[in-house]
Structure formats: structure tokens, C-alpha cells
Design a protein around this motif. Sequence first.
Motif, mmCIF file in Angstrom:
data_model
loop_
_atom_site.group_PDB
_atom_site.id
_atom_site.type_symbol
_atom_site.label_atom_id
_atom_site.label_comp_id
_atom_site.label_asym_id
_atom_site.label_seq_id
_atom_site.Cartn_x
_atom_site.Cartn_y
_atom_site.Cartn_z
ATOM 1 N N HIS A 135 0.822 -1.200 0.000
ATOM 2 C CA HIS A 135 0.000 0.000 0.000
ATOM 3 C C HIS A 135 0.862 1.258 0.000
ATOM 4 O O HIS A 135 0.529 2.236 -0.676
ATOM 5 C CB HIS A 135 -0.933 -0.006 1.206
ATOM 6 N N GLU A 136 1.951 1.234 0.752
ATOM 7 C CA GLU A 136 2.814 2.408 0.777
ATOM 8 C C GLU A 136 3.441 2.639 -0.592
ATOM 9 O O GLU A 136 3.561 3.790 -1.040
ATOM 10 C CB GLU A 136 3.907 2.270 1.831
ATOM 11 N N ALA A 137 3.835 1.579 -1.264
ATOM 12 C CA ALA A 137 4.446 1.723 -2.585
ATOM 13 C C ALA A 137 3.492 2.434 -3.542
ATOM 14 O O ALA A 137 3.884 3.374 -4.254
ATOM 15 C CB ALA A 137 4.821 0.344 -3.135
ATOM 16 N N ILE A 138 2.225 2.008 -3.560
ATOM 17 C CA ILE A 138 1.273 2.598 -4.500
ATOM 18 C C ILE A 138 0.945 4.036 -4.114
ATOM 19 O O ILE A 138 0.924 4.924 -4.970
ATOM 20 C CB ILE A 138 -0.012 1.750 -4.566
ATOM 21 N N LEU A 139 0.682 4.272 -2.832
ATOM 22 C CA LEU A 139 0.293 5.620 -2.414
ATOM 23 C C LEU A 139 1.429 6.617 -2.625
ATOM 24 O O LEU A 139 1.200 7.765 -3.025
ATOM 25 C CB LEU A 139 -0.154 5.602 -0.952
ATOM 26 N N CYS A 140 2.647 6.185 -2.385
ATOM 27 C CA CYS A 140 3.804 7.047 -2.653
ATOM 28 C C CYS A 140 3.892 7.343 -4.148
ATOM 29 O O CYS A 140 4.105 8.495 -4.560
ATOM 30 C CB CYS A 140 5.083 6.367 -2.164
ATOM 31 N N GLY A 141 3.717 6.321 -4.973
ATOM 32 C CA GLY A 141 3.763 6.513 -6.416
ATOM 33 C C GLY A 141 2.673 7.449 -6.902
ATOM 34 O O GLY A 141 2.903 8.297 -7.776
ATOM 35 N N VAL A 142 1.478 7.326 -6.337
ATOM 36 C CA VAL A 142 0.360 8.202 -6.714
ATOM 37 C C VAL A 142 0.681 9.652 -6.372
ATOM 38 O O VAL A 142 0.455 10.570 -7.179
ATOM 39 C CB VAL A 142 -0.937 7.755 -6.014
ATOM 40 N N ALA A 143 1.194 9.889 -5.172
ATOM 41 C CA ALA A 143 1.480 11.262 -4.744
ATOM 42 C C ALA A 143 2.476 11.935 -5.679
ATOM 43 O O ALA A 143 2.245 13.061 -6.156
ATOM 44 C CB ALA A 143 2.003 11.254 -3.306
ATOM 45 N N PHE A 144 3.583 11.269 -5.959
ATOM 46 C CA PHE A 144 4.585 11.877 -6.835
ATOM 47 C C PHE A 144 4.085 11.986 -8.274
ATOM 48 O O PHE A 144 4.449 12.927 -8.995
ATOM 49 C CB PHE A 144 5.890 11.084 -6.775
ATOM 50 N N ALA A 145 3.255 11.044 -8.717
ATOM 51 C CA ALA A 145 2.703 11.132 -10.067
ATOM 52 C C ALA A 145 1.810 12.352 -10.208
ATOM 53 O O ALA A 145 1.847 13.054 -11.233
ATOM 54 C CB ALA A 145 1.921 9.864 -10.402
ATOM 55 N N LEU A 146 0.983 12.630 -9.197
ATOM 56 C CA LEU A 146 0.108 13.798 -9.261
ATOM 57 C C LEU A 146 0.920 15.090 -9.302
ATOM 58 O O LEU A 146 0.586 16.030 -10.034
ATOM 59 C CB LEU A 146 -0.847 13.802 -8.071
ATOM 60 N N TRP A 147 1.992 15.162 -8.521
ATOM 61 C CA TRP A 147 2.843 16.351 -8.570
ATOM 62 C C TRP A 147 3.528 16.461 -9.927
ATOM 63 O O TRP A 147 3.719 17.574 -10.451
ATOM 64 C CB TRP A 147 3.872 16.305 -7.446
ATOM 65 N N SER A 148 3.908 15.334 -10.507
ATOM 66 C CA SER A 148 4.524 15.364 -11.829
ATOM 67 C C SER A 148 3.538 15.858 -12.885
ATOM 68 O O SER A 148 3.893 16.658 -13.763
ATOM 69 C CB SER A 148 5.039 13.971 -12.197
ATOM 70 N N ILE A 149 2.282 15.401 -12.809
ATOM 71 C CA ILE A 149 1.266 15.835 -13.764
ATOM 72 C C ILE A 149 1.004 17.331 -13.614
ATOM 73 O O ILE A 149 0.853 18.062 -14.608
ATOM 74 C CB ILE A 149 -0.032 15.033 -13.568
ATOM 75 N N TRP A 150 0.945 17.804 -12.385
ATOM 76 C CA TRP A 150 0.755 19.239 -12.160
ATOM 77 C C TRP A 150 1.874 20.037 -12.831
ATOM 78 O O TRP A 150 1.623 21.020 -13.546
ATOM 79 C CB TRP A 150 0.720 19.524 -10.660
ATOM 80 N N ALA A 151 3.120 19.604 -12.620
ATOM 81 C CA ALA A 151 4.254 20.308 -13.227
ATOM 82 C C ALA A 151 4.223 20.172 -14.748
ATOM 83 O O ALA A 151 4.575 21.127 -15.470
ATOM 84 C CB ALA A 151 5.570 19.768 -12.670
ATOM 85 N N THR A 152 3.809 19.019 -15.254
ATOM 86 C CA THR A 152 3.734 18.820 -16.705
ATOM 87 C C THR A 152 2.729 19.764 -17.343
ATOM 88 O O THR A 152 2.997 20.362 -18.404
ATOM 89 C CB THR A 152 3.349 17.362 -17.022
ATOM 90 N N LEU A 153 1.565 19.928 -16.730
ATOM 91 C CA LEU A 153 0.561 20.836 -17.284
ATOM 92 C C LEU A 153 1.046 22.288 -17.241
ATOM 93 O O LEU A 153 0.756 23.078 -18.155
ATOM 94 C CB LEU A 153 -0.755 20.691 -16.530
ATOM 95 N N ARG A 154 1.791 22.629 -16.210
ATOM 96 C CA ARG A 154 2.354 23.988 -16.159
ATOM 97 C C ARG A 154 3.425 24.153 -17.243
ATOM 98 O O ARG A 154 3.529 25.221 -17.873
ATOM 99 C CB ARG A 154 2.938 24.278 -14.774
ATOM 100 N N TYR A 155 4.205 23.128 -17.471
ATOM 101 C CA TYR A 155 5.210 23.166 -18.548
ATOM 102 C C TYR A 155 4.530 23.283 -19.906
ATOM 103 O O TYR A 155 4.947 24.073 -20.765
ATOM 104 C CB TYR A 155 6.051 21.899 -18.484
ATOM 105 N N ALA A 156 3.446 22.527 -20.102
ATOM 106 C CA ALA A 156 2.735 22.583 -21.380
ATOM 107 C C ALA A 156 2.124 23.964 -21.613
ATOM 108 O O ALA A 156 2.019 24.420 -22.755
ATOM 109 C CB ALA A 156 1.647 21.514 -21.413
#
Length: 585
Positions: A135-156
Motif C-alpha cells: 500500500h505504501e508503494a502505491i500511495l507514494c507513487g500516486v502522490a509523486f505522479a500527481l505532482w509530476s502531472i501538475w508540473a507537466t501541465l504547467r510546462y505545457a
Amino acid sequence: MTQGTGRILAAEPFGSFYDAQAESLLNGHLDVPPEAIEFEAFVHDHKSYGYFGPTPALLRLPWALIHAEHGRLTRLYLLGYFAASLLAAYLLLRDVCARRTGGGAPRPPWIILVVLNAGLGSTLLYLGSRAYVYHEAILCGVAFALWSIWATLRYARTTALRWALVAVGCGLLSLHARAPTGLFSLTCLALAAAWIGWRRWRSGTGVGSAVGIIGAAVLALASFNALSYLKFGTFEGCPLRMNIQYTPERLAQFGGREFHAGNLAYGLSAYFGLHVATKPYFPLIAPVAVDPARFAGAKVDLTEGILGIPFAMPGLTLAALLGLGVIVVRRRELTGAAALVWLGVVPMTTALCIAVAFAHRYTADFCPFLIAAAIVGIGALDQLAPRMRTIAAVGLSLATFGAVAVTLTITLDYQGRGVWGVPLATRQRYADLSQGIDHALGLKNPAGYDAKRLGVSGQDRHFAEWLVMNLTSDPARQPQAIAECRKVISFFPEYAPAYLRLGTLLIDNGSFQDAVATYRSVLTLYPGFVPAHFNLSAAYFRLGQLDDALAEIQTVLRLTPQDPDAKRALAFIQAARRQRMEAGH
């Protein structure tokens, strides 16, 4: 998360791997002590590794420096990842609203719906119900993925290189926490860079930075396989043949490979199909394990009950689909963001659907996509005429209410009835809650509400089975192994292999009388169970009760006349009896 205790700093079973991994990293190696990874160990060159990525372990390095007690931090980190996910979702909503005509901050109703759906109406809450390493592996991955998507949309939107670098870093951390979430976020970034590069090429400006970002995303993805090579000597991310659970017979059932193209239809049905079990008592609904035999070409190793995403997360699903429809028909300014999110999820979805293992917790891998797609959809819905916007908000509110109810229900059921390793007090609280709800609704569970008698269902039976089969024979850890085996028997009193393993541990520990009692217990349940008769014979032999040992081995030979091991044991016992008789004379 704390099972009603309020204790954040508390250890749970199989929640200490990342603490051990952090200490290993400080000492300059990737392997961990066998007891840290237990039944999930991948053994290479006589060393034990986990297939879990190192991101959560890297975040524990400060605690490893002071040798903090293992396992006590997992709940705290889960809480941190959960909060980080909600904050990223809110920032995503702000960014999307800034793109709409006229810009501006998001309306409060949309903020409430996003937070409720992401926090209480998604599988993220389900992950918080147990502080497992899974569970920690997935939740950690989700958190960083959401921050990455936020930064990606700002980059776009801005083409600023700093946001692309943030997206690469967060995507890399997501990948090394949970590969599917990292694959999604890095794919989105590569698509954004490709779009920016194409536009610059058409306008005759330089494309070097965009090409560099694409290369960085590709290298980040390749780092996953590179790390696997350092651990396992192969670029496979999860070489199942090295895992201690996988016997040659088990590997042969699905070809020994982690992915099979023939599983695609099965995976799509499991994750997105309208499968749900209904019950005339609480919890009223439950996940369903879809039978792989219904799908030609499917090769599945493990499948647990899954509540399809349309049922499990209806609020996010509805917002994403409604918004996509509006964007396709009317809202051009959000087309780019929608395209990035919807196209970016294709590789991840394909990988998850052709894998050989399926579980409800894996639906959380889709949370970064669903949250991002729902937020982009809400940005489109917000630009509708006031009447249509109100209708959309009401519909999403109803779906959100359903999502919260469903998520809370299956989460409580999973923690209180469906999972191994939960304390009896927690399971009894759930049984009492079930009884109260059933009474209020005029329902009745025919099995009753006694947690001691009910035990747990078979949803995580596979977990318990392999735990029993791989309990250590190390004399220093035998008392712990015996206690764990007795715990499994208390949860699964009909699971015969647990008795066999317990008996073996007791014999190794010199507790021969206890071993005899254990084998007799399982023979009461299954009188013709050959392995129990065979092992009981061995226990009697170690006690010096040769006549009883002879009787048991003769029973084995009556049931399996051609068993060579039984024949050898018979000869051995008879020789011992003759020696005793001769010594007596």
C-alpha cells in the motif's frame, strides 16, 4: 488507518521493508536481511531483494541515520502521501481553472467535489486501511505522479523548463515507488514535450530543449530496468523465477512471465467492467474476482476481488467522461490538457491489463489519471451555461456521495473481515458495526457477528498461504514462525497446509508432543490427509513411539501404495523396531 486506536507510530505486519532498505542504502548495497522482505524475497547470488522501488526508502534515510525502530513509520508516511496527493489535486484544479476563458480561481463547489472524490471516494482511502509495504508503494507513487502531472501541465502551458525538470524528478520518484504511476506521469511529460517541440519546429524556433526533455523522460523510464539489473542481474523489473514463492509448477501455469498479451481482455474487464457482488446484509456490495477461464488466452497467476472503477470511483469517472465530452464538442482551450492525460494513460493501462496479477488495490494506480482527467473535465464543465453547470454539479454530487459510501464500505470490510493480520479487536469492532447497520436496516447476516468464529474471508488467503509455506526454519526465529503459523490457523482453521508447516516447525524445535497434537487436529478435519499421516509418523518416531509411527506409515501405504518415501520410511521404522527388540534381548 490506525484501526480506531489513533496510534500513528505503530508497526503492522509486513510494513518494515523500507526501513531496512534505507539502512542498506546507507551501507552501500541494495539487498536486505531476509526477515525484512520475508515471503516476497527475490533471491539472487544468495542475497535477498525486494521488487519494490527505493523511493520510500530514500525518504526514510534521515530516520535510518538514527536507527529508528523498523515498521513504526509506515502509517505516518502513508498519511503524508495522502495529504500530498490531496494538495497536488487542488493545485491541479487551480491550474486547470487558470486555463479557462477568463481564468480565475476554482469555484468552492468544485474544490469540495475534487477533495471528496480524491480523498474519500477513491482507492487512496482503501490503501490507508493497512500499513502494508504494498500500500505504501502505491500511495507514494500516486502522490509523486500527481505532482509530476501538475508540473507537466504547467510546462505545457508556459513552456518554462523549470516545470519540465520538476515533472521529470517527480515522475522518476513515482516510477521508483510504483512503476505504473511513474510510467503514466513520464509518458504525459514526453507527450507534452513532443507537442511543444512540434509547435516550435513549425514556427521555425529551436526544439533542443523539448528533445532534451523527451530524452530525460526516456532515461528516467530506463532507470527502472537499470536498477533491476543491479539487483537481479536482469533487466526484468520483477523476475518471478527468483521469488521464493514461485515453484517451477506455479511458474509453468502462466509461462513464468510477468506480462501476457492474452490477458488484455481479461484485465480490461476486471478493472473497468460492471462486476459487483451484492449481499442481503452489510456490506451489501463486495468486489468480484472475475474468472480468467472465461477469456481465451488469459494466463493469470493471481486474481483477487476487484470492484470495477466505474463502481469504485463513480465521481471521478463521471467527471472525467462528462468533461471529455464537453471538451470534444465545445471547449478548445482544454483540448491539449485532456489529450495529454487521456493519451498518457494508454501505456500504463496496457501494462496493468496484461499483467499476471490483479487486485483491487491496483485500481489505485489509475488514481493519478482519474483525478487529473476529472479535474480537466471539471474545468470544462465550469464553462457551461449556469443551468447546465448546476445540473452537472448536482449529478457529480450524487456520484460523489455514492463513491464515498462505496469506498468507506469496502475499506471497512477489507480491514475488518477480508485481510489477514488485523488484530481481533479491530475485526470485532467491524463485526459490531456490521451488526448495528444490519439491525438498523432490518437485515441479518446468517453467519452471525462473532469475529473469533468468523475469522476472515479468502480475499487475502493467498497472502496467508504463502506466508505459511515460507516461514523460516532458522532456529533463532522459530518461536516467531510458530506464532505466525498459529495465527494463520486461527484465521483459516480449515487450511490444512498451515497445520503441516506448524508441525514441521514444532518438530524442528523439539516440541514433538505439540507436533503430534497438531497433526491429529488436521486429521480430525481431513481423516485421509496423507501428508499429515506421514508427518505424524515422523513425530511419533522422534518420540520413540515406534508402534504408533509404524501404524501411521502403514496408513499412508494403504492410501498410496506406491509412495516411495513411505516405503523407505516403513523400512527405516521396521529396522529401528528390530534394533530395539534385539537390544531388549
